[in-house]
Motif scaffolding. Structure first.
Motif, PDB file in Angstrom:
ATOM      1  N   VAL A  41       1.849  10.323   3.115  1.00  0.00           N
ATOM      2  CA  VAL A  41       2.116   8.879   3.059  1.00  0.00           C
ATOM      3  C   VAL A  41       3.313   8.540   3.944  1.00  0.00           C
ATOM      4  CG1 VAL A  41       2.847   6.971   1.572  1.00  0.00           C
ATOM      5  CG2 VAL A  41       1.099   8.566   0.775  1.00  0.00           C
ATOM      6  N   PRO A  70       0.813  -1.224   0.000  1.00  0.00           N
ATOM      7  CA  PRO A  70       0.000   0.000   0.000  1.00  0.00           C
ATOM      8  C   PRO A  70       0.847   1.275   0.000  1.00  0.00           C
ATOM      9  CG  PRO A  70      -0.818  -1.576   1.609  1.00  0.00           C
ATOM     10  CD  PRO A  70       0.510  -2.075   1.156  1.00  0.00           C
ATOM     11  N   TYR A  71       1.982   1.241   0.707  1.00  0.00           N
ATOM     12  CA  TYR A  71       2.883   2.401   0.761  1.00  0.00           C
ATOM     13  C   TYR A  71       3.441   2.704  -0.626  1.00  0.00           C
ATOM     14  CZ  TYR A  71       7.366   4.785   1.495  1.00  0.00           C
ATOM     15  OH  TYR A  71       8.435   5.632   1.416  1.00  0.00           O
ATOM     16  N   TRP A 105       2.349   1.715  -3.576  1.00  0.00           N
ATOM     17  CA  TRP A 105       1.321   2.068  -4.545  1.00  0.00           C
ATOM     18  C   TRP A 105       0.712   3.434  -4.267  1.00  0.00           C
ATOM     19  CZ3 TRP A 105       0.206   0.264  -9.216  1.00  0.00           C
ATOM     20  CH2 TRP A 105       0.789  -0.953  -9.582  1.00  0.00           C
ATOM     21  N   SER A 106       0.731   3.864  -3.035  1.00  0.00           N
ATOM     22  CA  SER A 106       0.273   5.224  -2.733  1.00  0.00           C
ATOM     23  C   SER A 106       1.168   6.250  -3.415  1.00  0.00           C
ATOM     24  CB  SER A 106       0.256   5.465  -1.221  1.00  0.00           C
ATOM     25  OG  SER A 106      -0.688   4.648  -0.583  1.00  0.00           O
ATOM     26  N   HIS A 107       2.476   6.053  -3.303  1.00  0.00           N
ATOM     27  CA  HIS A 107       3.408   6.961  -3.972  1.00  0.00           C
ATOM     28  C   HIS A 107       3.266   6.877  -5.493  1.00  0.00           C
ATOM     29  CE1 HIS A 107       5.630   8.907  -0.815  1.00  0.00           C
ATOM     30  NE2 HIS A 107       5.909   7.761  -0.207  1.00  0.00           N
ATOM     31  N   GLU A 113       2.165   8.738   7.480  1.00  0.00           N
ATOM     32  CA  GLU A 113       1.193   7.688   7.772  1.00  0.00           C
ATOM     33  C   GLU A 113       1.891   6.363   8.094  1.00  0.00           C
ATOM     34  OE1 GLU A 113      -2.825   6.293   8.118  1.00  0.00           O
ATOM     35  OE2 GLU A 113      -1.921   8.286   8.043  1.00  0.00           O
TER      36      GLU A 113
END
Length: 375
Positions: free
Chosen positions: A90, A18-19, A21-23, A93
């Motif tokens: 991100v 998730p980290y 893909w967030s970027h 988070e």
């Protein structure tokens, strides 16, 4: 190669997905915005050109270039500020950023200031190239930018990096002595071993050689040398030393220079043959230079893939040097494993993404190769 990865690596890759893909989502959204604005701008060229005609009446020469590109970049920074904020969100988070929002915004403003100064200098060189170079302006522009990049490489550890992170000589001790001894053994002259205050901003770790000539120095992030065993830090440094022994920095500069020369050549031909006549502008017009760099960004794409592949080959050679010449294979593998956990990297990224974009081989390849001495 079908290899069963340790369960802890598989669990980590699932955790960081998730980290990562967030970027990527922010990056791709910004790219789509860029091309969307570009297509709209070019399709509405005549209307926009009329609205911006006040520049032509109020400015000329290099002043017009500064106002034109300064306005475009400032507008772009405003439009993309949410993406920058999202990237920092991100990092916070996932507890990777140690910065307050105030500190982050100060760094953002510093980056704007530094970018404005350096951008104005580069733009000035391009303007001189267009004015002096006539048909071969692109050769002169390439040469100026090549020299400018070498100057920046020399000044980065002295003027640029200290604007954002604390950099000071590392206190005397066994680790510093071991690193300097390795440099002496291989005839690498450095100014000193420097502490880099990465811990002020991030949980991530790194180490590198920085600078050229008299400004060359060993830089070790405090998030690395304060958390890792000395042998592991020395192993990471041994990899960087391999780059120095192999003259990879200068080889990279040479490969980059040749690549940029070819890209400038092709982009200049395409721009003059197909783009400038369509828009009825000349290279001396700010729009002419903007169109050239848009063409250049497309032309550079396959060259970027080739340079990424070349970079991976040099990283493998540096791993081999650390492992086979200095006997640091096992501790380097351990350090790379820790760094992948610490920096929230993928152990095994998508193979196509790795091939197209990664400047280093995937961690799983490097670590298993080091452990088996099959680098």
């Amino acid at each position: 190669m079908q290899t069963k990865l340790p369960q802890s690596w598989q669990d980590h890759d699932a955790k960081v997905k998730p980290y990562v893909w967030s970027h990527r989502a922010f990056s791709w959204a910004q790219t789509l915005l860029f091309w969307g604005v570009l297509v709209w701008g070019l399709s509405s060229f005549r209307a926009l050109h009329y609205q911006w005609s006040w520049m032509d009446r109020g400015f000329s020469g290099f002043g017009l270039w500064l106002v034109y590109f300064g306005s475009l970049i400032l507008l772009w920074k405003v439009f993309t500020l949410p993406f920058s904020v999202g990237g920092q969100w991100v990092e916070k988070e996932y507890a990777l950023s140690r910065q307050s929002w105030g500190s982050w915004f100060v760094d953002f403003l510093k980056g704007l200031g530094v970018g404005a100064v350096l951008g104005a200098m580069a733009l000035g060189l391009l303007y001189l190239a267009v004015v002096w170079g006539e048909q071969l302006w692109w050769v002169l522009a390439w040469f100026f930018l090549f020299l400018f990049s070498i100057l920046l490489a020399q000044l980065a550890p002295v003027l640029l990096i200290p604007l954002f992170m604390t950099m000071k000589p590392m206190p005397e001790g066994s680790l510093k002595s071991r690193l300097l001894a390795l440099c002496t053994k291989y005839g690498i002259v450095v100014k000193d071993v420097y502490h880099l205050g990465m811990g002020e901003k991030t949980e991530k770790g790194n180490a590198a050689f920085m600078g050229l000539g008299r400004t060359k120095r060993i830089v070790i992030g405090d998030t690395l040398y304060e958390k890792y065993a000395e042998e592991e830090v020395e192993a990471v440094f041994a990899h960087e030393l391999g780059h120095q022994v192999h003259n990879d920095l200068w080889k990279g500069i040479g490969v980059g220079a040749v690549s940029l020369f070819l890209c400038f050549w092709v982009a200049d031909f395409l721009t003059h043959a197909y783009v400038l006549p369509h828009f009825m502008v000349k290279m001396i017009d700010p729009l002419g230079l903007l169109l050239f760099f848009l063409v250049l960004s497309v032309v550079q794409t396959p060259f970027n893939f080739a340079q990424a592949a070349y970079s991976r080959s040099r990283e493998r050679a540096a791993d081999a040097f650390a492992s086979q010449k200095l006997g640091f294979g096992q501790p380097l593998g351990q350090a790379l494993e820790k760094l992948t956990f610490q920096n929230f990297g993928y152990f095994k990224p998508n193979r196509l993404v790795e091939f197209l974009t990664y400047s280093h081989p995937a961690p799983w390849r490097r670590i298993l190769g080091l452990k088996t001495k099959a680098v």
